[in-house]
Design a protein around this motif. Structure first.
Motif, PDB file in Angstrom:
ATOM      1  N   GLN A   1      47.817  44.545  41.366  1.00 28.29           N
ATOM      2  CA  GLN A   1      49.320  43.867  40.976  1.00 28.29           C
ATOM      3  C   GLN A   1      50.103  43.910  42.043  1.00 28.29           C
ATOM      4  N   ASP A   2      50.034  44.787  43.286  1.00 30.88           N
ATOM      5  CA  ASP A   2      51.015  44.549  44.287  1.00 30.88           C
ATOM      6  C   ASP A   2      50.908  43.220  45.055  1.00 30.88           C
ATOM      7  N   ALA A   3      49.600  42.537  45.080  1.00 29.71           N
ATOM      8  CA  ALA A   3      49.317  41.318  45.530  1.00 29.71           C
ATOM      9  C   ALA A   3      50.076  40.133  44.805  1.00 29.71           C
ATOM     10  N   HIS A   4      49.811  40.271  43.318  1.00 24.81           N
ATOM     11  CA  HIS A   4      50.673  39.252  42.452  1.00 24.81           C
ATOM     12  C   HIS A   4      50.464  39.817  41.024  1.00 24.81           C
ATOM     13  N   GLU A   5      51.600  39.464  40.267  1.00 22.73           N
ATOM     14  CA  GLU A   5      51.225  40.168  38.734  1.00 22.73           C
ATOM     15  C   GLU A   5      50.328  39.373  38.039  1.00 22.73           C
ATOM     16  N   ASP A   6      50.151  37.982  38.352  1.00 19.11           N
ATOM     17  CA  ASP A   6      49.112  37.121  37.866  1.00 19.11           C
ATOM     18  C   ASP A   6      47.947  37.095  38.611  1.00 19.11           C
ATOM     19  N   PRO A   7      46.775  37.707  38.034  1.00 19.06           N
ATOM     20  CA  PRO A   7      45.594  37.766  38.693  1.00 19.06           C
ATOM     21  C   PRO A   7      44.891  36.547  39.074  1.00 19.06           C
ATOM     22  N   ASP A   8      45.547  35.366  38.457  1.00 19.78           N
ATOM     23  CA  ASP A   8      44.930  34.160  38.909  1.00 19.78           C
ATOM     24  C   ASP A   8      45.634  33.478  40.075  1.00 19.78           C
ATOM     25  N   LYS A   9      46.398  34.201  40.499  1.00 21.75           N
ATOM     26  CA  LYS A   9      47.300  33.665  41.930  1.00 21.75           C
ATOM     27  C   LYS A   9      47.112  34.679  43.006  1.00 21.75           C
ATOM     28  N   ARG A  10      46.077  35.697  42.746  1.00 20.56           N
ATOM     29  CA  ARG A  10      45.943  36.761  43.956  1.00 20.56           C
ATOM     30  C   ARG A  10      45.103  36.022  45.234  1.00 20.56           C
ATOM     31  N   TYR A  11      44.325  35.149  44.552  1.00 26.04           N
ATOM     32  CA  TYR A  11      43.369  34.307  45.743  1.00 26.04           C
ATOM     33  C   TYR A  11      44.203  34.047  46.981  1.00 26.04           C
ATOM     34  N   VAL A  12      45.456  33.891  46.856  1.00 20.54           N
ATOM     35  CA  VAL A  12      46.398  33.433  47.859  1.00 20.54           C
ATOM     36  C   VAL A  12      46.283  34.716  49.186  1.00 20.54           C
ATOM     37  N   ALA A  13      46.367  35.884  48.612  1.00 27.47           N
ATOM     38  CA  ALA A  13      45.878  36.978  49.414  1.00 27.47           C
ATOM     39  C   ALA A  13      44.767  36.862  50.134  1.00 27.47           C
ATOM     40  N   GLY A  14      43.804  36.373  49.657  1.00 28.49           N
ATOM     41  CA  GLY A  14      42.366  36.187  50.348  1.00 28.49           C
ATOM     42  C   GLY A  14      42.640  35.232  51.350  1.00 28.49           C
ATOM     43  N   ILE A  15      43.247  34.029  51.124  1.00 24.27           N
ATOM     44  CA  ILE A  15      43.503  33.071  52.148  1.00 24.27           C
ATOM     45  C   ILE A  15      44.293  33.380  53.220  1.00 24.27           C
ATOM     46  N   ALA A  16      45.343  34.302  52.863  1.00 23.76           N
ATOM     47  CA  ALA A  16      46.406  34.651  53.962  1.00 23.76           C
ATOM     48  C   ALA A  16      45.628  35.916  54.826  1.00 23.76           C
ATOM     49  N   ASN A  17      44.809  36.611  54.218  1.00 21.46           N
ATOM     50  CA  ASN A  17      43.914  37.670  54.968  1.00 21.46           C
ATOM     51  C   ASN A  17      43.047  36.704  56.086  1.00 21.46           C
ATOM     52  N   GLY A  18      42.530  35.653  55.407  1.00 16.66           N
ATOM     53  CA  GLY A  18      41.560  34.828  56.570  1.00 16.66           C
ATOM     54  C   GLY A  18      42.454  34.129  57.789  1.00 16.66           C
ATOM     55  N   VAL A  19      43.666  33.816  57.275  1.00 15.25           N
ATOM     56  CA  VAL A  19      44.559  33.099  58.222  1.00 15.25           C
ATOM     57  C   VAL A  19      44.759  34.067  59.143  1.00 15.25           C
ATOM     58  N   PHE A  20      45.485  35.139  58.883  1.00 10.96           N
ATOM     59  CA  PHE A  20      45.704  36.349  59.950  1.00 10.96           C
ATOM     60  C   PHE A  20      44.561  36.850  60.958  1.00 10.96           C
ATOM     61  N   TYR A  21      43.380  36.788  59.926  1.00  8.91           N
ATOM     62  CA  TYR A  21      41.987  37.215  60.855  1.00  8.91           C
ATOM     63  C   TYR A  21      41.961  36.137  62.128  1.00  8.91           C
TER      64      TYR A  21
END
Length: 411
Positions: A293-313
């Motif tokens: 939930q810390d990434a986003h309250e809506d589970p269907d929008k947490r994929y943004v964290a995965g994309i952001a993770n890739g960008v920072f990598y």
């Protein structure tokens, strides 16, 4: 369970990304990268020290694992609408410590390619779950615990060598593990850096933010490298990364199949292997940062964290030389302690798995002891011998019990 594709609606993917973007998701992706660079990356520098690897080669290693994790994480998170966090195999990197300097970098690359091809074929076959059922969990856990155990031991040896720094970092670990467990390793690193700065123990790393030029390494294949590195690497990647990583995703409610993750990460592994990149896997520890939930309250929008993770990598990979130089400014004791405390959770989890199955307990403990001993024979490392001896022990010790169950009709 949420579907593998999530909610797509009628908009295009870019429109979805703009609408679903959130600061919390991006922050979660950044934190996952920071945790990876703060803890598991320290294992790379320890391996480089043992193998007498130069800074240019280490920069290429960091470039390769970062780019591999970036591309696979972005592709998977974008295509599945699931926060798929990928990283490099930390236990696989730990294997190098037990094999250097007997194994050469071209042989390491050949083993990386072999491991990636095996995982790709497993992904194509769709038999991931069946294979996991055939590998005794305690045996695999014993091997991993044995590999990682030496890092914990080395951490406390370094405490004895640098008492002020070591005791402060261990106390910081205990305090932050109690109060702020999610940020624990990052804060321990910060404490170590500040204390080193205050006591004049920081070296002049001369960090410069220039683009990294990766070094190509022509692969070589040998039976010894295949048995000592490639096969154990496949085992630890499947059991220690893919299995718990998939469990975290499914535990968060994402009904994503293992097949696309295995295929994409193995292809990414093949692409970066010749630049020193160890196997790319689905993350287990840092994945939890982006699936809750810390990434986003809506589970269907947490994929943004995965994309952001890739960008920072991706950014970390492009400027990996600066990361290497920053780590070079740290003392060897600080890096060793950081690597050790970062792996305490993994060591604990694997030791618990070793002891959990009463029927396999003794064989699993034999696997752990053989691997942790660092034994080497006929050019084959401790991980191979640990699994072999443990598997033989499992067969011998279980055989009478299996016969008894058959005779009583309880099998």
């Amino acid at each position: 369970m949420r579907s593998e594709q999530g909610k797509t609606g009628g908009d295009g993917p870019l429109a979805h990304l703009r609408r679903d973007w959130s600061l919390s998701a991006v922050s979660a992706g950044f934190l996952a990268v920071l945790v990876s660079y703060s803890g598991p990356l320290a294992i790379f520098f320890h391996a480089a020290e043992v193998g007498h690897v130069g800074r240019d080669m280490v920069s290429s290693w960091v470039w390769a694992i970062s780019i591999g994790a970036a591309l696979s994480g972005i592709v998977l998170s974008w295509s599945t609408r699931v926060p798929v966090i990928t990283a490099w195999s930390a236990p696989g990197t730990a294997l190098l410590v037990t094999l250097f300097p007997a194994i050469s970098m071209p042989q390491v690359v050949g083993a990386y390619i072999t491991a990636a091809l095996i995982i790709f074929l497993i992904g194509c076959s769709g038999y991931f779950d069946r294979i996991m059922q055939r590998i005794p969990r305690g045996i695999a856990a014993g091997m991993m615990a044995g590999i990682l155990f030496q890092f914990g031991v080395q951490a406390f040896r370094s405490v004895a060598a640098a008492p002020l720094l070591g005791v402060s970092m261990v106390l910081a670990y205990l305090l932050f593990r109690r109060l702020l467990p999610r940020y624990c390793i990052v804060l321990v690193l910060l404490v170590g850096v500040l204390l080193s700065l205050a006591t004049g123990q920081l070296h002049d790393g001369g960090a410069s933010f220039s683009l990294t030029r990766p070094l190509f390494i022509a692969p070589q294949w040998s039976i010894a490298a295949t048995l000592s590195l490639a096969i154990p690497l496949v085992i630890v990647s499947l059991t220690g990364q893919f299995l718990p990583g998939m469990a975290i995703l499914r535990g968060a409610g994402y009904a994503i199949a293992a097949r696309p993750i295995l295929l994409v990460t193995s292809v990414a592994s093949l692409l970066v292997a010749c630049f020193g990149g160890v196997t790319i896997v689905v993350a287990a520890i840092t994945a939890a940062l982006c699936t809750g939930q810390d990434a986003h309250e809506d589970p269907d929008k947490r994929y943004v964290a995965g994309i952001a993770n890739g960008v920072f990598y991706l950014l970390g990979g492009l400027f990996s030389g600066a990361i290497v130089l920053l780590f070079a400014a740290l003392s060897k004791a600080l890096v060793a302690i950081l690597a050790g405390v970062a792996l305490i959770g993994a060591i604990t989890a694997n030791l618990l798995a070793v002891l959990q199955d009463e029927e396999q307990r003794e064989a699993s403990m034999i696997t752990f002891l053989a691997t942790a001993s660092g034994m080497s024979y006929a050019g084959l490392g401790a991980a191979f011998w640990g699994v072999l001896i443990g598997s033989i022990a499992s067969y011998v010790l279980r055989k009478p019990k299996a016969r008894a169950r058959v005779k009583t009709g309880t099998a």
